[in-house]
Scaffold this motif. Structure first.
Motif, PDB file in Angstrom:
ATOM      1  N   ALA A   1     -74.912   9.674 -14.466  1.00 25.66           N
ATOM      2  CA  ALA A   1     -74.844   8.316 -15.491  1.00 25.66           C
ATOM      3  C   ALA A   1     -73.206   8.113 -14.165  1.00 25.66           C
ATOM      4  CB  ALA A   1     -74.430   8.452 -16.723  1.00 25.66           C
ATOM      5  N   LEU A   2     -72.325   8.536 -14.742  1.00 27.72           N
ATOM      6  CA  LEU A   2     -71.512   7.924 -13.771  1.00 27.72           C
ATOM      7  C   LEU A   2     -71.340   7.920 -12.372  1.00 27.72           C
ATOM      8  CD1 LEU A   2     -67.907   8.072 -14.213  1.00 27.72           C
ATOM      9  CD2 LEU A   2     -67.712  10.067 -14.144  1.00 27.72           C
ATOM     10  N   LEU A   3     -71.933   8.527 -11.645  1.00 27.24           N
ATOM     11  CA  LEU A   3     -71.920   7.808 -10.023  1.00 27.24           C
ATOM     12  C   LEU A   3     -73.211   7.533 -10.112  1.00 27.24           C
ATOM     13  CD1 LEU A   3     -71.976   9.837  -7.549  1.00 27.24           C
ATOM     14  CD2 LEU A   3     -74.065  10.996  -7.922  1.00 27.24           C
ATOM     15  N   LYS A   4     -73.347   7.561 -10.647  1.00 26.30           N
ATOM     16  CA  LYS A   4     -74.109   5.522 -10.603  1.00 26.30           C
ATOM     17  C   LYS A   4     -73.674   4.243 -11.100  1.00 26.30           C
ATOM     18  CE  LYS A   4     -77.544   4.695 -13.785  1.00 26.30           C
ATOM     19  NZ  LYS A   4     -78.974   4.427 -14.856  1.00 26.30           N
ATOM     20  N   GLU A   5     -72.827   4.610 -11.539  1.00 23.96           N
ATOM     21  CA  GLU A   5     -72.192   3.719 -11.812  1.00 23.96           C
ATOM     22  C   GLU A   5     -70.345   2.717 -10.635  1.00 23.96           C
ATOM     23  OE1 GLU A   5     -72.654   1.185 -14.129  1.00 23.96           O
ATOM     24  OE2 GLU A   5     -74.112   1.985 -14.833  1.00 23.96           O
ATOM     25  N   ILE A   6     -69.953   4.328 -10.355  1.00 21.49           N
ATOM     26  CA  ILE A   6     -69.310   4.023  -9.506  1.00 21.49           C
ATOM     27  C   ILE A   6     -69.946   3.546  -7.717  1.00 21.49           C
ATOM     28  CG2 ILE A   6     -67.609   5.453  -8.415  1.00 21.49           C
ATOM     29  CD1 ILE A   6     -67.404   7.423 -10.212  1.00 21.49           C
ATOM     30  N   SER A   7     -70.894   4.237  -7.804  1.00 18.62           N
ATOM     31  CA  SER A   7     -71.481   3.501  -6.656  1.00 18.62           C
ATOM     32  C   SER A   7     -72.678   2.245  -6.900  1.00 18.62           C
ATOM     33  CB  SER A   7     -73.132   4.248  -6.728  1.00 18.62           C
ATOM     34  OG  SER A   7     -74.334   4.125  -5.671  1.00 18.62           O
ATOM     35  N   ARG A   8     -72.879   1.673  -8.001  1.00 19.33           N
ATOM     36  CA  ARG A   8     -73.089   0.343  -8.363  1.00 19.33           C
ATOM     37  C   ARG A   8     -71.853  -0.349  -7.940  1.00 19.33           C
ATOM     38  NH1 ARG A   8     -76.885   0.663 -13.696  1.00 19.33           N
ATOM     39  NH2 ARG A   8     -78.958   0.957 -12.664  1.00 19.33           N
ATOM     40  N   SER A   9     -70.871  -0.039  -8.304  1.00 15.93           N
ATOM     41  CA  SER A   9     -69.582  -0.726  -8.597  1.00 15.93           C
ATOM     42  C   SER A   9     -69.896  -1.843  -6.587  1.00 15.93           C
ATOM     43  CB  SER A   9     -67.929  -0.320  -8.682  1.00 15.93           C
ATOM     44  OG  SER A   9     -68.250   0.559  -8.005  1.00 15.93           O
ATOM     45  N   GLY A  10     -70.062  -0.572  -6.161  1.00 14.33           N
ATOM     46  CA  GLY A  10     -69.951  -1.003  -4.673  1.00 14.33           C
ATOM     47  C   GLY A  10     -68.528  -1.161  -3.644  1.00 14.33           C
ATOM     48  N   ASP A  11     -66.961   0.045  -4.507  1.00 14.65           N
ATOM     49  CA  ASP A  11     -66.073   0.012  -4.302  1.00 14.65           C
ATOM     50  C   ASP A  11     -65.763   1.293  -3.407  1.00 14.65           C
ATOM     51  OD1 ASP A  11     -65.571  -3.010  -5.988  1.00 14.65           O
ATOM     52  OD2 ASP A  11     -65.020  -1.982  -7.328  1.00 14.65           O
ATOM     53  N   PHE A  12     -66.356   1.889  -3.174  1.00 17.86           N
ATOM     54  CA  PHE A  12     -66.280   2.956  -2.840  1.00 17.86           C
ATOM     55  C   PHE A  12     -67.032   3.815  -1.764  1.00 17.86           C
ATOM     56  CE2 PHE A  12     -64.497   3.297  -7.495  1.00 17.86           C
ATOM     57  CZ  PHE A  12     -63.027   3.110  -7.179  1.00 17.86           C
ATOM     58  N   ILE A  13     -66.015   3.944  -0.464  1.00 16.47           N
ATOM     59  CA  ILE A  13     -67.405   5.493   0.074  1.00 16.47           C
ATOM     60  C   ILE A  13     -67.322   6.345  -0.897  1.00 16.47           C
ATOM     61  CG2 ILE A  13     -67.861   5.923   2.227  1.00 16.47           C
ATOM     62  CD1 ILE A  13     -65.707   3.425   3.320  1.00 16.47           C
ATOM     63  N   LEU A  14     -68.475   7.206  -1.159  1.00 12.93           N
ATOM     64  CA  LEU A  14     -68.313   7.926  -1.943  1.00 12.93           C
ATOM     65  C   LEU A  14     -68.598   9.622  -1.323  1.00 12.93           C
ATOM     66  CD1 LEU A  14     -70.884   6.921  -4.777  1.00 12.93           C
ATOM     67  CD2 LEU A  14     -68.469   6.563  -4.456  1.00 12.93           C
ATOM     68  N   LEU A  15     -68.208  10.726  -1.410  1.00 13.92           N
ATOM     69  CA  LEU A  15     -68.704  11.660  -0.651  1.00 13.92           C
ATOM     70  C   LEU A  15     -69.949  12.303  -1.866  1.00 13.92           C
ATOM     71  CD1 LEU A  15     -64.997  13.774   0.072  1.00 13.92           C
ATOM     72  CD2 LEU A  15     -67.288  13.514   1.645  1.00 13.92           C
ATOM     73  N   ASP A  16     -70.597  12.954  -1.678  1.00 13.63           N
ATOM     74  CA  ASP A  16     -71.485  13.033  -2.388  1.00 13.63           C
ATOM     75  C   ASP A  16     -71.047  14.723  -2.878  1.00 13.63           C
ATOM     76  OD1 ASP A  16     -72.308  15.006  -0.549  1.00 13.63           O
ATOM     77  OD2 ASP A  16     -73.659  14.240   0.473  1.00 13.63           O
ATOM     78  N   ARG A  17     -72.135  15.627  -3.811  1.00 12.60           N
ATOM     79  CA  ARG A  17     -71.432  16.487  -4.429  1.00 12.60           C
ATOM     80  C   ARG A  17     -71.512  17.503  -3.841  1.00 12.60           C
ATOM     81  NH1 ARG A  17     -73.919  15.290  -9.462  1.00 12.60           N
ATOM     82  NH2 ARG A  17     -72.277  14.044 -10.752  1.00 12.60           N
ATOM     83  N   ALA A  18     -71.864  17.801  -2.799  1.00  9.45           N
ATOM     84  CA  ALA A  18     -73.012  18.266  -1.625  1.00  9.45           C
ATOM     85  C   ALA A  18     -71.249  18.627  -0.925  1.00  9.45           C
ATOM     86  CB  ALA A  18     -74.135  18.901  -0.722  1.00  9.45           C
ATOM     87  N   ALA A  19     -70.846  17.881  -0.455  1.00  7.71           N
ATOM     88  CA  ALA A  19     -69.991  17.222   0.809  1.00  7.71           C
ATOM     89  C   ALA A  19     -68.698  17.769  -0.139  1.00  7.71           C
ATOM     90  CB  ALA A  19     -69.174  15.528   1.001  1.00  7.71           C
ATOM     91  N   SER A  20     -68.393  17.699  -1.114  1.00  3.85           N
ATOM     92  CA  SER A  20     -67.142  17.620  -1.919  1.00  3.85           C
ATOM     93  C   SER A  20     -66.888  18.667  -2.572  1.00  3.85           C
ATOM     94  CB  SER A  20     -67.642  16.928  -3.588  1.00  3.85           C
ATOM     95  OG  SER A  20     -67.660  15.123  -3.397  1.00  3.85           O
ATOM     96  N   LYS A  21     -67.922  19.672  -2.675  1.00  5.41           N
ATOM     97  CA  LYS A  21     -67.663  21.139  -2.707  1.00  5.41           C
ATOM     98  C   LYS A  21     -67.330  21.626  -1.691  1.00  5.41           C
ATOM     99  CE  LYS A  21     -70.258  25.055  -5.005  1.00  5.41           C
ATOM    100  NZ  LYS A  21     -68.982  25.137  -5.952  1.00  5.41           N
ATOM    101  N   LYS A  22     -67.989  21.433  -0.766  1.00  9.65           N
ATOM    102  CA  LYS A  22     -67.572  21.974   0.684  1.00  9.65           C
ATOM    103  C   LYS A  22     -66.480  21.241   0.532  1.00  9.65           C
ATOM    104  CE  LYS A  22     -72.278  22.085   2.807  1.00  9.65           C
ATOM    105  NZ  LYS A  22     -73.128  21.547   3.480  1.00  9.65           N
ATOM    106  N   LEU A  23     -65.739  20.644   0.973  1.00 12.06           N
ATOM    107  CA  LEU A  23     -64.424  19.944   0.785  1.00 12.06           C
ATOM    108  C   LEU A  23     -63.666  20.917  -0.279  1.00 12.06           C
ATOM    109  CD1 LEU A  23     -62.210  17.940   1.578  1.00 12.06           C
ATOM    110  CD2 LEU A  23     -62.644  16.512  -0.237  1.00 12.06           C
ATOM    111  N   GLU A  24     -63.394  21.360  -0.844  1.00 10.50           N
ATOM    112  CA  GLU A  24     -63.117  21.796  -2.362  1.00 10.50           C
ATOM    113  C   GLU A  24     -62.961  22.902  -1.660  1.00 10.50           C
ATOM    114  OE1 GLU A  24     -64.692  22.511  -6.276  1.00 10.50           O
ATOM    115  OE2 GLU A  24     -63.157  21.431  -7.040  1.00 10.50           O
TER     116      GLU A  24
END
Length: 204
Positions: free
Chosen positions: A100-123
């Motif tokens: 739900a949080l990911l959906k609202e953040i995406s809807r805002s259009g304020d950010f370029i998002l790193l998806d969870r798979a990319a985020s895990k690899k980054l971490e």
């Protein structure tokens, strides 16, 4: 006498059958959410949606975030970490809240998002590079890998409160938005809801 007892038993069975009858029907998802909220003290899908919307509303009107965006003067890349479940419920629907949080953040259009798979690899990559397994001089600094600007993360907690003989569950979602390179907190948001289930004193 036997007739009286038989009549009493028949009446009793009739009353019990009437009280335990089940009514089925079709309702909208909105009505379903209202009914679910009224009969359970547990966190449901509507709670996740409400929490996500409120958190994004707070972020969009946060002066610190507005100043950050004005200074950056471009769309920031956001690294999203999952909200952690700090309640005592091991089966808390945390994935539902994160989605739900990911959906609202995406809807805002304020950010370029790193998806969870990319985020895990980054971490994992950052942890590996700073473990000493690679050369220190070539290790990426936090905030420079994938040009990430911001990270949003948080947790949900639950506290039981007793009032007037009823036990109320107070759920609290705390979220923080942090500049990854400097470690400075840009904004903090929260959402609270109290839920209880009123149990009938009569049961069959």
């Amino acid at each position: 006498m036997k007739k009286t007892i038989l009549a009493f038993l028949c009446c009793s069975l009739f009353l019990m059958e009437g009280c335990s009858g089940v009514t089925a029907g079709r309702i909208s998802s909105e009505e379903g959410d209202v009914k679910a909220s009224a009969i359970t003290d547990k966190w449901i899908k509507k709670d996740s949606e409400n929490a996500a919307k409120e958190i994004m509303n707070q972020l969009e009107t946060h002066r610190g975030f507005q100043r950050y965006m004005a200074k950056l003067n471009r769309q920031p890349i956001l690294y999203i970490r999952d909200v952690s479940n700090q309640t005592e419920d091991a089966y808390f629907p945390i994935a539902e809240l994160n989605n739900a949080l990911l959906k609202e953040i995406s809807r805002s259009g304020d950010f370029i998002l790193l998806d969870r798979a990319a985020s895990k690899k980054l971490e994992e990559e950052l942890a590996y590079q700073h473990s000493g397994a690679t050369k220190r001089k070539t290790a990426k600094k936090v905030g420079q890998f994938e040009n990430v600007d911001l990270m949003i993360f948080g947790e949900i907690t639950m506290q039981k409160i007793s009032e007037d003989g009823e036990t109320i569950k107070q759920y609290t979602v705390n979220m923080r938005l942090t500049d990854l390179e400097t470690g400075v907190e840009v904004a903090r948001m929260d959402y609270e809801v109290q839920k209880f289930m009123e149990r009938s004193r009569f049961s069959w």
